[in-house]
Motif scaffolding. Sequence first.
Motif, PDB file in Angstrom:
ATOM      1  N   SER A   7      42.033  21.604 -30.230  1.00 23.01           N
ATOM      2  CA  SER A   7      43.430  21.749 -29.786  1.00 23.01           C
ATOM      3  C   SER A   7      44.093  20.376 -29.646  1.00 23.01           C
ATOM      4  CB  SER A   7      43.513  22.524 -28.469  1.00 23.01           C
ATOM      5  OG  SER A   7      43.186  21.720 -27.366  1.00 23.01           O
ATOM      6  N   MET A   8      43.316  19.402 -29.185  1.00 25.09           N
ATOM      7  CA  MET A   8      43.857  18.043 -29.053  1.00 25.09           C
ATOM      8  C   MET A   8      44.117  17.423 -30.434  1.00 25.09           C
ATOM      9  SD  MET A   8      41.527  16.637 -25.884  1.00 25.09           S
ATOM     10  CE  MET A   8      42.209  14.993 -25.883  1.00 25.09           C
ATOM     11  N   ALA A   9      43.177  17.640 -31.362  1.00 26.75           N
ATOM     12  CA  ALA A   9      43.316  17.074 -32.709  1.00 26.75           C
ATOM     13  C   ALA A   9      44.522  17.670 -33.435  1.00 26.75           C
ATOM     14  CB  ALA A   9      42.042  17.322 -33.502  1.00 26.75           C
ATOM     15  N   LEU A  10      44.761  18.976 -33.217  1.00 24.17           N
ATOM     16  CA  LEU A  10      45.865  19.665 -33.897  1.00 24.17           C
ATOM     17  C   LEU A  10      47.154  19.648 -33.079  1.00 24.17           C
ATOM     18  CD1 LEU A  10      43.912  22.799 -35.242  1.00 24.17           C
ATOM     19  CD2 LEU A  10      44.638  20.787 -36.554  1.00 24.17           C
ATOM     20  N   ASN A  11      47.040  19.197 -31.806  1.00 25.45           N
ATOM     21  CA  ASN A  11      48.189  19.160 -30.895  1.00 25.45           C
ATOM     22  C   ASN A  11      48.825  20.544 -30.732  1.00 25.45           C
ATOM     23  OD1 ASN A  11      49.944  17.893 -29.097  1.00 25.45           O
ATOM     24  ND2 ASN A  11      51.478  17.496 -30.689  1.00 25.45           N
TER      25      ASN A  11
END
Length: 340
Positions: free
Chosen positions: A102-106
Amino acid sequence: MSEKKIYTLAIESSCDDTAAAVLCNDVVLSNVVARQAIHEEYGGVVPELASRAHQQNIVPVVDVALKKAGITKNDLNCIAFTQGPGLMGSLLVGGSFAKSMSMALNIPLIAINHMKAHILAHFIAEENYEKPTFPFLALTISGGHTQIVKVSSFFDMEIIGETTDDAVGEAFDKSAKILGLPYPGGPLIDKFAQEGNPKAFPFTKPKVPGLNFSFSGLKTQILYFIQKNVAINPNFVEENKADICASIQYTIIEILMAKLKLAVAETGINQIAIGGGVSANSGIRKTLKEAEQKYGWKTYIPKFEYTTDNAAMIGIVGYYNFLEENFSDADVVSKARIEF
């Protein structure tokens, strides 16, 4: 209901199955499960081995789920994952992966209560399947839980009855172990019960006040019953396997139905939905369907693939939370035990 296409990636890793699903709104596009056969050697789930297997399985399972759904990770709108309850090591693998992705894809992260997901699996869009309407009573039955829940909305649920000791799934599996059946033994009891006489060996039902359950006494009773009869006839189990299994299953179903009838009488709600791994049991399904005619209930029984642990049920709860913008922070903590 959203008219826009919302793509949810869901991850479930609460026990020994690594699962990932992709939903477009409330429709399941893929639902992939990697099962861990290694636990059969030990007669039960070994937590350390389970978490190691999750680490091996999580990337390929998510990759397959995305490919089967026909989308890429860049199409995703949110990621939902099981926060708890479950085995801590297993939960951490799924939770850490979901947070990182989720952090990588924002995109938003949504933490899900596993037991609420079993209940809301009924809201997955399926052809020729009628969804429950609120309010309804949910009987959630699994290896670790036995609950009667009053469900007033997607986000308003109240446990009105639960087990005071062992769960119904454990009662099935431990009974199977006493009979010398391999793990997991619950489905084998169901299989043999279909060929036996359910009233061959009567077992005493526990007297528990209100809507709560207890299964530890029944397990002990079955153990002593088998020990006593095997001492007289060493071949007792093999010669009476079908009748023993049918009698055990009949007693457990009688206990569940007695509490459900009481819950209906107390709440005035006659819509019943079942969920959890034990709801795959054919005897429970048959008895619940018969209750529609017998008691005038409306019963809801999910597809087999949505009864055992799966990611599609996590995804449907994630979708409804996304619509309400109920998102989780990256510091959300996985919990072996979690408030309902």
